[in-house]
Enzyme design. Sequence first.
Site, PDB file in Angstrom:
ATOM      1  N   GLU A 176       0.840  -1.210   0.000  1.00 27.90           N
ATOM      2  CA  GLU A 176       0.000   0.000   0.000  1.00 27.90           C
ATOM      3  C   GLU A 176       0.872   1.256   0.000  1.00 27.90           C
ATOM      4  O   GLU A 176       0.385   2.353  -0.258  1.00 27.90           O
ATOM      5  CB  GLU A 176      -0.977  -0.013   1.191  1.00 27.90           C
ATOM      6  N   SER A 226       8.373  -8.555   5.486  1.00 28.14           N
ATOM      7  CA  SER A 226       9.079  -8.739   6.759  1.00 28.14           C
ATOM      8  C   SER A 226       8.837 -10.148   7.302  1.00 28.14           C
ATOM      9  O   SER A 226       7.833 -10.798   6.981  1.00 28.14           O
ATOM     10  CB  SER A 226       8.564  -7.707   7.760  1.00 28.14           C
ATOM     11  N   CYS A 281      16.618  -6.509   0.930  1.00 34.36           N
ATOM     12  CA  CYS A 281      16.841  -7.667   1.800  1.00 34.36           C
ATOM     13  C   CYS A 281      18.224  -8.256   1.590  1.00 34.36           C
ATOM     14  O   CYS A 281      18.613  -9.155   2.315  1.00 34.36           O
ATOM     15  CB  CYS A 281      15.766  -8.708   1.538  1.00 34.36           C
TER      16      CYS A 281
HETATM   17  P1  NAD Z   1       5.776  -5.778   5.314  1.00 37.26           P
HETATM   18  O1  NAD Z   1       5.920  -7.148   5.839  1.00 37.26           O
HETATM   19  O2  NAD Z   1       5.413  -4.694   6.238  1.00 37.26           O
HETATM   20  O3  NAD Z   1       4.684  -5.748   4.132  1.00 37.26           O
HETATM   21  C1  NAD Z   1       4.694  -6.707   3.113  1.00 37.26           C
HETATM   22  C2  NAD Z   1       3.252  -6.933   2.656  1.00 37.26           C
HETATM   23  O4  NAD Z   1       2.480  -7.427   3.752  1.00 37.26           O
HETATM   24  C3  NAD Z   1       2.585  -5.664   2.161  1.00 37.26           C
HETATM   25  O5  NAD Z   1       1.871  -5.952   0.989  1.00 37.26           O
HETATM   26  C4  NAD Z   1       1.657  -5.271   3.318  1.00 37.26           C
HETATM   27  O6  NAD Z   1       0.481  -4.668   2.885  1.00 37.26           O
HETATM   28  C5  NAD Z   1       1.351  -6.589   3.987  1.00 37.26           C
HETATM   29  N1  NAD Z   1       1.182  -6.479   5.443  1.00 37.26           N
HETATM   30  C6  NAD Z   1       1.811  -5.612   6.286  1.00 37.26           C
HETATM   31  N2  NAD Z   1       1.443  -5.849   7.561  1.00 37.26           N
HETATM   32  C7  NAD Z   1       0.572  -6.882   7.529  1.00 37.26           C
HETATM   33  C8  NAD Z   1      -0.143  -7.612   8.527  1.00 37.26           C
HETATM   34  N3  NAD Z   1      -0.049  -7.304   9.810  1.00 37.26           N
HETATM   35  N4  NAD Z   1      -0.933  -8.618   8.138  1.00 37.26           N
HETATM   36  C9  NAD Z   1      -1.049  -8.953   6.836  1.00 37.26           C
HETATM   37  N5  NAD Z   1      -0.400  -8.292   5.849  1.00 37.26           N
HETATM   38  C10 NAD Z   1       0.409  -7.282   6.183  1.00 37.26           C
HETATM   39  O7  NAD Z   1       7.166  -5.452   4.547  1.00 37.26           O
HETATM   40  P2  NAD Z   1       7.623  -4.071   3.898  1.00 37.26           P
HETATM   41  O8  NAD Z   1       7.895  -3.096   4.985  1.00 37.26           O
HETATM   42  O9  NAD Z   1       6.710  -3.691   2.797  1.00 37.26           O
HETATM   43  O10 NAD Z   1       8.991  -4.529   3.214  1.00 37.26           O
HETATM   44  C11 NAD Z   1      10.213  -4.570   3.879  1.00 37.26           C
HETATM   45  C12 NAD Z   1      10.502  -5.959   4.397  1.00 37.26           C
HETATM   46  O11 NAD Z   1      10.481  -6.891   3.309  1.00 37.26           O
HETATM   47  C13 NAD Z   1      11.902  -6.085   4.995  1.00 37.26           C
HETATM   48  O12 NAD Z   1      11.817  -6.883   6.140  1.00 37.26           O
HETATM   49  C14 NAD Z   1      12.700  -6.775   3.900  1.00 37.26           C
HETATM   50  O13 NAD Z   1      13.828  -7.505   4.364  1.00 37.26           O
HETATM   51  C15 NAD Z   1      11.667  -7.696   3.344  1.00 37.26           C
HETATM   52  N6  NAD Z   1      11.995  -8.132   1.995  1.00 37.26           N
HETATM   53  C16 NAD Z   1      12.434  -9.417   1.861  1.00 37.26           C
HETATM   54  C17 NAD Z   1      12.810  -9.872   0.627  1.00 37.26           C
HETATM   55  C18 NAD Z   1      13.325 -11.284   0.460  1.00 37.26           C
HETATM   56  O14 NAD Z   1      13.548 -11.673  -0.662  1.00 37.26           O
HETATM   57  N7  NAD Z   1      13.511 -12.047   1.514  1.00 37.26           N
HETATM   58  C19 NAD Z   1      12.727  -9.034  -0.496  1.00 37.26           C
HETATM   59  C20 NAD Z   1      12.257  -7.731  -0.322  1.00 37.26           C
HETATM   60  C21 NAD Z   1      11.887  -7.291   0.946  1.00 37.26           C
END
Ligand code: NAD
Length: 484
Positions: A176, A226, A281
């Site tokens: 979002e 995350s 990441c």
């Molecule tokens: P996030 O986990 O906050 O959000 C990811 C997705 O989950 C989004 O679409 C969001 O809308 C949804 N979301 C958020 N909170 C939620 C909840 N409580 N319940 C259900 N859905 C929820 O992650 P972010 O802040 O957008 O991205 C950064 C994170 O992503 C970092 O931890 C990074 O390391 C990780 N990441 C990992 C990789 C990998 O390949 N391992 C790649 C890119 C990013």
Amino acid sequence: MKYPKLTNFIEGKTIKTNGRYLDIYAPQTGQIISQVPLSSSKELDQAVTAARNALPEWAALPIKERVQIFYRYRSLLEKYKVELSELVVEENGKTLDEAIAEVDKSIEVTEFACSLPQLIPGEVEEVSKGVECRVDRRPVGVVASIAPFNFPNMVPHWTMPNAIALGNTMILKPSEQTPISANRIGELLQEAGLPDGVFNVVHGAQEVVEGICDHPGIDAISFVGSTHVAKIVYRRGTSNHKRVLALGGAKNHLIVLPDAHKIMTATNVAASMSGCCGQRCMAAATMLAVGEMDSIIDMLCEEARKIIPGQNLGAVITQAAKERIEGYITEAEQQGAKILVDGRGATVTGKENGFYVGPTVIDFVTTEMRIAQEEVFGPVLSIIRVKTIDEALKIENDSEYGNAAAVFTQSGAVAKYVMDRASAGMIGVNIGVPVPREPFSFGGWNESKFGVGDITGKSSIEFWTRLKKTTIKWNPDARTNWMS
Ligand code: NAD
């Protein structure tokens, strides 16, 4: 607002929603540029119905026909590369060069999808006189892809081209915080000739993600984000009997040995900790400095000082992220760490409301500090000084994450020692961002990934397909009737 209010993209149409909206900020300026709908289960239902309706015809096409769409789509990514990259800059805050590299990676994974017909021929064997067994791959069905904010163009491409080329239909739920690129991807797929309903975008946050985990019309979920949310999605999705692959956060350790090539190490470590403003990441979080390391650290700081917010360094995603990152730095300082390069309070002339944090190098961090344990997700490098390579490996192994690790040395034997012992899915030798290129797959270990297999490359074929095993007997003289 620079962009109109976003809509969902369902069955090839823009679908307005009546519910709540969230402001979207441009991190470099701090301006509100659009609004994103927070979809409900009703809007998700619409997308699932569209994807289910489109599935039989799409899945029935020969794969060689399906990939023709992606040949055309790849040309469109090339044609609109600058526009797509500028959109990434706008909504994510990274630099234009970084955004172009992001779209280039989307092109690379699309090319991989075009090669899938060459990679998935089935198997057939005469298993008894006149009886043959054959195995072929079929799509899983309707799949969902949930993406994070940090690569609004690339992460959807980690999943979409492979999943769709393999015969699935998809619902993308982008972050979002960076949702605009997703609609443009939908438009370009449509321009490439993808039938309506095969690819759909539903916007929203927690509520719609929970809806995806629970929806009986969705067969598989891939998630990138995350670790906290990856665990929620993995548990909830699998408890509803779905196939789930959930990639989580990271805390990547770079082990630097005294024999490391100084300039190569300093430039690689600086680029790894600061690229995409540390919001990837694969970013270097901790440098484990083995033995005498002062000259490499001096060079590293020199490199870090060349990275200037607003020039070759973008912004972090939100004001809250800026405050969180600066909070980690201040806490480490209060606990006795030494700030060698300080990025706190960074501002950019003309963009005073942007969310900037400068590159930060912190020496004498210890393993008990929060900054050594948690994912900071900003352009911050912690240096932990250790005496031996085994001490360094213990710290790396003790981390709950396991996305990437790297070693910097001129010795093949030392490199191999670390390659064999580091507890991470992706290892770099004299490379700070060891992202595997296609056809090699992307995915971490430990709490950086939940589920079997990786998200891209050859490994993803297993996730996006099911094996159908058929036993065939046409010859009436073949008497075999198995009893078990
Ligand atoms: P996030 O986990 O906050 O959000 C990811 C997705 O989950 C989004 O679409 C969001 O809308 C949804 N979301 C958020 N909170 C939620 C909840 N409580 N319940 C259900 N859905 C929820 O992650 P972010 O802040 O957008 O991205 C950064 C994170 O992503 C970092 O931890 C990074 O390391 C990780 N990441 C990992 C990789 C990998 O390949 N391992 C790649 C890119 C990013």
